[in-house]
Structures are given as structure tokens and as C-alpha cells.
Design a protein around this motif. Structure first.
Motif, PDB file in Angstrom:
ATOM      1  N   ALA A 119      12.380 -27.165  14.842  1.00  0.00           N
ATOM      2  CA  ALA A 119      11.866 -27.295  13.599  1.00  0.00           C
ATOM      3  C   ALA A 119      11.112 -25.767  13.338  1.00  0.00           C
ATOM      4  CB  ALA A 119      10.764 -28.033  13.679  1.00  0.00           C
ATOM      5  N   ALA A 120      10.644 -25.311  14.496  1.00  0.00           N
ATOM      6  CA  ALA A 120       9.904 -23.699  14.414  1.00  0.00           C
ATOM      7  C   ALA A 120      10.955 -22.720  13.933  1.00  0.00           C
ATOM      8  CB  ALA A 120       9.191 -23.518  15.689  1.00  0.00           C
ATOM      9  N   LEU A 121      12.151 -22.890  14.602  1.00  0.00           N
ATOM     10  CA  LEU A 121      13.281 -22.096  14.285  1.00  0.00           C
ATOM     11  C   LEU A 121      13.705 -21.884  12.947  1.00  0.00           C
ATOM     12  CD1 LEU A 121      15.549 -22.115  17.600  1.00  0.00           C
ATOM     13  CD2 LEU A 121      14.247 -20.049  16.592  1.00  0.00           C
ATOM     14  N   ARG A 122      13.840 -23.144  12.406  1.00  0.00           N
ATOM     15  CA  ARG A 122      14.207 -23.308  10.891  1.00  0.00           C
ATOM     16  C   ARG A 122      13.205 -22.878   9.831  1.00  0.00           C
ATOM     17  NH1 ARG A 122      16.060 -28.714  12.758  1.00  0.00           N
ATOM     18  NH2 ARG A 122      18.359 -28.796  12.766  1.00  0.00           N
ATOM     19  N   GLN A 123      11.784 -23.172  10.469  1.00  0.00           N
ATOM     20  CA  GLN A 123      10.605 -22.666   9.582  1.00  0.00           C
ATOM     21  C   GLN A 123      10.856 -21.220   9.397  1.00  0.00           C
ATOM     22  OE1 GLN A 123       6.662 -22.990  10.867  1.00  0.00           O
ATOM     23  NE2 GLN A 123       6.362 -24.035   9.021  1.00  0.00           N
ATOM     24  N   ALA A 124      11.003 -20.501  10.560  1.00  0.00           N
ATOM     25  CA  ALA A 124      11.011 -18.899  10.500  1.00  0.00           C
ATOM     26  C   ALA A 124      12.151 -18.352   9.744  1.00  0.00           C
ATOM     27  CB  ALA A 124      11.169 -18.309  11.949  1.00  0.00           C
ATOM     28  N   TYR A 125      13.273 -19.047   9.746  1.00  0.00           N
ATOM     29  CA  TYR A 125      14.447 -18.902   9.080  1.00  0.00           C
ATOM     30  C   TYR A 125      14.174 -18.865   7.672  1.00  0.00           C
ATOM     31  CZ  TYR A 125      19.184 -19.130   6.948  1.00  0.00           C
ATOM     32  OH  TYR A 125      20.274 -19.052   6.188  1.00  0.00           O
ATOM     33  N   GLN A 126      13.733 -19.825   7.213  1.00  0.00           N
ATOM     34  CA  GLN A 126      13.388 -20.267   5.787  1.00  0.00           C
ATOM     35  C   GLN A 126      12.424 -19.144   5.220  1.00  0.00           C
ATOM     36  OE1 GLN A 126      14.893 -22.219   3.583  1.00  0.00           O
ATOM     37  NE2 GLN A 126      16.162 -23.233   5.312  1.00  0.00           N
ATOM     38  N   LYS A 127      11.545 -18.746   6.077  1.00  0.00           N
ATOM     39  CA  LYS A 127      10.622 -17.759   5.680  1.00  0.00           C
ATOM     40  C   LYS A 127      11.508 -16.364   5.470  1.00  0.00           C
ATOM     41  CE  LYS A 127       6.289 -19.706   7.760  1.00  0.00           C
ATOM     42  NZ  LYS A 127       5.347 -19.261   8.831  1.00  0.00           N
ATOM     43  N   ALA A 128      12.265 -16.115   6.456  1.00  0.00           N
ATOM     44  CA  ALA A 128      13.153 -14.869   6.150  1.00  0.00           C
ATOM     45  C   ALA A 128      13.727 -15.062   4.734  1.00  0.00           C
ATOM     46  CB  ALA A 128      13.827 -14.597   7.250  1.00  0.00           C
ATOM     47  N   ARG A 129      14.403 -16.004   4.510  1.00  0.00           N
ATOM     48  CA  ARG A 129      15.461 -16.340   3.405  1.00  0.00           C
ATOM     49  C   ARG A 129      14.404 -15.984   2.150  1.00  0.00           C
ATOM     50  NH1 ARG A 129      19.076 -21.362   2.456  1.00  0.00           N
ATOM     51  NH2 ARG A 129      19.213 -20.214   0.655  1.00  0.00           N
ATOM     52  N   LYS A 130      13.234 -16.553   2.133  1.00  0.00           N
ATOM     53  CA  LYS A 130      12.230 -16.340   1.065  1.00  0.00           C
ATOM     54  C   LYS A 130      11.800 -15.013   0.689  1.00  0.00           C
ATOM     55  CE  LYS A 130      10.521 -21.384   0.927  1.00  0.00           C
ATOM     56  NZ  LYS A 130       9.398 -22.038   1.219  1.00  0.00           N
ATOM     57  N   ALA A 131      11.535 -14.325   2.070  1.00  0.00           N
ATOM     58  CA  ALA A 131      10.965 -12.952   1.958  1.00  0.00           C
ATOM     59  C   ALA A 131      12.385 -12.077   1.520  1.00  0.00           C
ATOM     60  CB  ALA A 131      10.593 -12.497   3.492  1.00  0.00           C
ATOM     61  N   ASN A 181      15.177  -1.924   4.022  1.00  0.00           N
ATOM     62  CA  ASN A 181      16.567  -1.843   3.316  1.00  0.00           C
ATOM     63  C   ASN A 181      16.957  -2.966   3.081  1.00  0.00           C
ATOM     64  OD1 ASN A 181      19.571  -1.569   3.790  1.00  0.00           O
ATOM     65  ND2 ASN A 181      18.837   0.416   3.177  1.00  0.00           N
ATOM     66  N   ARG A 182      17.329  -3.165   1.726  1.00  0.00           N
ATOM     67  CA  ARG A 182      17.941  -4.492   1.190  1.00  0.00           C
ATOM     68  C   ARG A 182      19.282  -5.146   1.908  1.00  0.00           C
ATOM     69  NH1 ARG A 182      16.243  -8.965  -1.309  1.00  0.00           N
ATOM     70  NH2 ARG A 182      17.477  -9.776  -2.802  1.00  0.00           N
ATOM     71  N   PRO A 183      20.203  -4.137   1.891  1.00  0.00           N
ATOM     72  CA  PRO A 183      21.483  -4.686   2.849  1.00  0.00           C
ATOM     73  C   PRO A 183      21.053  -4.994   4.116  1.00  0.00           C
ATOM     74  CG  PRO A 183      21.790  -2.860   1.474  1.00  0.00           C
ATOM     75  CD  PRO A 183      20.360  -2.795   1.444  1.00  0.00           C
ATOM     76  N   THR A 184      20.165  -4.316   4.786  1.00  0.00           N
ATOM     77  CA  THR A 184      19.747  -4.738   6.307  1.00  0.00           C
ATOM     78  C   THR A 184      19.106  -5.888   6.416  1.00  0.00           C
ATOM     79  OG1 THR A 184      19.510  -2.477   6.821  1.00  0.00           O
ATOM     80  CG2 THR A 184      18.624  -3.764   8.232  1.00  0.00           C
ATOM     81  N   GLN A 185      18.204  -6.438   5.278  1.00  0.00           N
ATOM     82  CA  GLN A 185      17.701  -7.602   5.272  1.00  0.00           C
ATOM     83  C   GLN A 185      18.516  -8.586   5.244  1.00  0.00           C
ATOM     84  OE1 GLN A 185      14.931  -7.523   1.949  1.00  0.00           O
ATOM     85  NE2 GLN A 185      13.354  -6.075   2.949  1.00  0.00           N
ATOM     86  N   LYS A 186      19.750  -8.520   4.189  1.00  0.00           N
ATOM     87  CA  LYS A 186      20.811  -9.420   4.222  1.00  0.00           C
ATOM     88  C   LYS A 186      21.267  -9.773   5.550  1.00  0.00           C
ATOM     89  CE  LYS A 186      24.825 -10.797   1.354  1.00  0.00           C
ATOM     90  NZ  LYS A 186      25.698 -10.321   0.274  1.00  0.00           N
ATOM     91  N   VAL A 187      21.687  -8.739   6.315  1.00  0.00           N
ATOM     92  CA  VAL A 187      22.339  -8.837   7.682  1.00  0.00           C
ATOM     93  C   VAL A 187      21.443  -9.702   8.363  1.00  0.00           C
ATOM     94  CG1 VAL A 187      22.971  -7.532   9.613  1.00  0.00           C
ATOM     95  CG2 VAL A 187      23.616  -6.876   7.325  1.00  0.00           C
ATOM     96  N   VAL A 188      20.350  -9.363   8.640  1.00  0.00           N
ATOM     97  CA  VAL A 188      19.006  -9.940   9.379  1.00  0.00           C
ATOM     98  C   VAL A 188      19.062 -11.653   9.206  1.00  0.00           C
ATOM     99  CG1 VAL A 188      16.831 -10.074   9.855  1.00  0.00           C
ATOM    100  CG2 VAL A 188      17.764  -7.897   9.864  1.00  0.00           C
ATOM    101  N   VAL A 189      18.880 -11.825   7.838  1.00  0.00           N
ATOM    102  CA  VAL A 189      19.053 -13.375   7.393  1.00  0.00           C
ATOM    103  C   VAL A 189      20.376 -13.962   7.712  1.00  0.00           C
ATOM    104  CG1 VAL A 189      18.630 -14.708   5.515  1.00  0.00           C
ATOM    105  CG2 VAL A 189      17.539 -12.809   5.690  1.00  0.00           C
ATOM    106  N   VAL A 194      22.974 -17.504  12.079  1.00  0.00           N
ATOM    107  CA  VAL A 194      24.113 -17.960  12.893  1.00  0.00           C
ATOM    108  C   VAL A 194      23.383 -18.412  14.426  1.00  0.00           C
ATOM    109  CG1 VAL A 194      26.055 -16.869  14.202  1.00  0.00           C
ATOM    110  CG2 VAL A 194      25.791 -16.153  11.852  1.00  0.00           C
ATOM    111  N   LEU A 195      22.302 -17.507  14.498  1.00  0.00           N
ATOM    112  CA  LEU A 195      21.532 -17.821  15.849  1.00  0.00           C
ATOM    113  C   LEU A 195      20.947 -19.168  15.983  1.00  0.00           C
ATOM    114  CD1 LEU A 195      19.769 -14.343  16.648  1.00  0.00           C
ATOM    115  CD2 LEU A 195      21.294 -15.741  18.330  1.00  0.00           C
ATOM    116  N   LEU A 196      20.417 -19.686  14.732  1.00  0.00           N
ATOM    117  CA  LEU A 196      19.663 -20.654  14.344  1.00  0.00           C
ATOM    118  C   LEU A 196      20.895 -22.072  14.581  1.00  0.00           C
ATOM    119  CD1 LEU A 196      17.653 -22.722  13.527  1.00  0.00           C
ATOM    120  CD2 LEU A 196      18.363 -22.485  11.074  1.00  0.00           C
ATOM    121  N   GLU A 197      22.070 -21.774  14.071  1.00  0.00           N
ATOM    122  CA  GLU A 197      22.974 -22.824  14.238  1.00  0.00           C
ATOM    123  C   GLU A 197      23.311 -22.945  15.728  1.00  0.00           C
ATOM    124  OE1 GLU A 197      26.129 -21.783  11.918  1.00  0.00           O
ATOM    125  OE2 GLU A 197      25.207 -22.187   9.940  1.00  0.00           O
TER     126      GLU A 197
END
Length: 230
Positions: A119-131, A181-189, A194-197
Motif C-alpha cells: 500500500a505504501a509503495l502504491r501510494q508513493a507511486y501515485q504521488k509520483a504520477r500526480k507530480a 527535467n520532464r523526460p527524466t521524470q517520465k523515466v523515473v515514474v 516496473v519496480l512496484l509490479e
């Protein structure tokens, strides 16, 4: 008289415990600010200013700042404490250490993970997506740290856990240079997805592969953005 003598050692013990607790609080707060990029390379941290902020004496503050120096987060100067300046070679060496340590450590968390961590990993991932969607760099940095802290807390080897945390924190200037950097942010998300899965599926091989790819991509993007190693 004998009773009074037996009771006297209790006072310094309580005082020492209070100082140690305060020193730890200062250490954690300053380290968090460093992680989030709230202390710039031109900023100076002065012990008397931190003491005023915490409403305490300079002694526990000095203890915390010297500990941060010992851990590589700060450098002491005659005019306060500053963030260390990393050379291109320093960055390469730190990423080499991360490649050696993080993939295996992340894979080793599988037996320790549960619903709470998922749940904590999913929450952090969702925060990254929104950011990413809101182009919020500060929120992206916080989500990245939050995601990392969840799986790092599950690493069963405590010494390995603290070592990785230190090395990852030391590449703060990489985060500040790349996560804006916008492209880097996309790579991070995408890397976090993939890590979350892998974590949720309890697949150590997938986790190890994804973490290796994640650290390699971070290094490549950093040097691409700064124009290559000096």
C-alpha cells in the motif's frame, strides 16, 4: 547519607538521554532537508542558527552536524557546514556502488514485504504520477524518496540498509539536476511502476533487473543533462 549517594547517578543519565534524543532529532531534520534539496550548495548551516530554531543549546546541534559530516552529508568549514561538491568521478563511483548493492538488496526484501508495504509503495507511486502530471518537481523528489524508503526499510540486513541509504542520499545533486527535467521524470515514474509490479508480485528476479535498469538510467540521464563527465 548512603541513600543519597545511591541516587545521585540517576541525574546525569537522564540528561544524557535527553541530549542524545535531541541530537537525533536535529540529525534527522537536517538530513531530510538535504534529501529534499532544501539546502543548496551555496547555503551554510550555522550551529547557533539551528540551536535557535530548535530552542536548545549548541552542543546537541554540533553533535548532529558532526555526525552528518561523518556520514558524508556535510563538510565542515571555518564558516559553518556546507553540502559537499561532487565531481563527475565522485558521481560515477557512487552509481557504481549503487549498482553493486541496490539490485540484490531490493530483491532480498521479498520475504519481508506485506500488504502494508504494498500500500505504501502504491501510494508513493501515485504521488509520483500526480507530480509528473502537475510538473511539480518538489513533489516528485518527495515521492521518489518515499518510494525508496519503503523498500529500503524492508531490507533485512540493517548494515546494508543504512549503507545504501547513505550512498543514495549522497547523490542529491543528481536528483536536483535530473528530476527537474520532464523526460527524466517520465523515466523515473516508469521505473517506479516496473519496480512496484515486481514488489507486489514478489518476483525477486524482476525486482533485481528493474533496479539495475533504474540506476543505470539515472546515471545516464545525469551525465547527458550536464553535458557528460568532466
Amino acid at each position: 547519607m548512603a541513600e543519597n549517594q545511591a541516587q545521585t547517578p540517576t541525574l546525569p543519565r537522564r540528561t544524557a538521554l535527553k541530549q542524545n534524543t535531541l541530537s537525533e532529532s536535529v540529525y534527522q531534520e537536517i538530513r531530510t532537508r538535504l534529501q529534499r534539496g532544501q539546502v543548496g550548495i551555496r547555503d551554510r548551516i550555522l550551529d547557533h542558527e539551528v540551536a535557535d530554531e530548535f530552542g536548545c543549546t549548541r552542543m546537541p546541534v554540533r553533535q548532529a552536524l558532526l555526525r552528518l559530516v561523518n556520514d558524508g552529508y556535510l563538510v565542515g568549514t571555518t564558516r559553518g557546514f556546507v553540502v559537499p561538491t561532487l565531481t563527475a568521478n565522485d558521481i560515477r563511483e557512487l552509481f557504481e556502488l549503487r549498482r553493486l548493492l541496490e539490485p540484490s538488496a531490493a530483491a532480498a526484501t521479498v520475504p519481508m514485504l506485506g500488504d502494508k508495504e504494498d500500500a505504501a509503495l502504491r501510494q508513493a507511486y501515485q504521488k509520483a504520477r500526480k507530480a509528473y502530471e502537475k510538473r511539480d518537481t518538489a513533489a516528485m523528489i518527495r515521492a521518489n524518496i518515499e518510494f525508496r524508503d519503503v523498500w529500503l526499510d524492508a531490507v533485512p540486513n540493517a548494515r546494508l540498509q543504512s549503507t545504501i541509504r547513505r550512498f543514495a542520499d549522497h547523490v542529491q545533486q543528481v536528483r536536483l539536476a535530473t528530476l527537474d527535467n520532464r523526460p527524466t521524470q517520465k523515466v523515473v515514474v516508469e521505473g517506479m511502476r516496473v519496480l512496484l509490479e515486481g514488489f507486489v508480485e514478489r518476483d525477486p528476479k524482476r525486482i533485481k533487473t528493474a533496479m539495475m535498469a533504474f540506476t543505470i538510467a539515472a546515471e545516464q540521464w545525469y551525465f547527458a543533462l550536464i553535458g557528460g563527465p568532466d
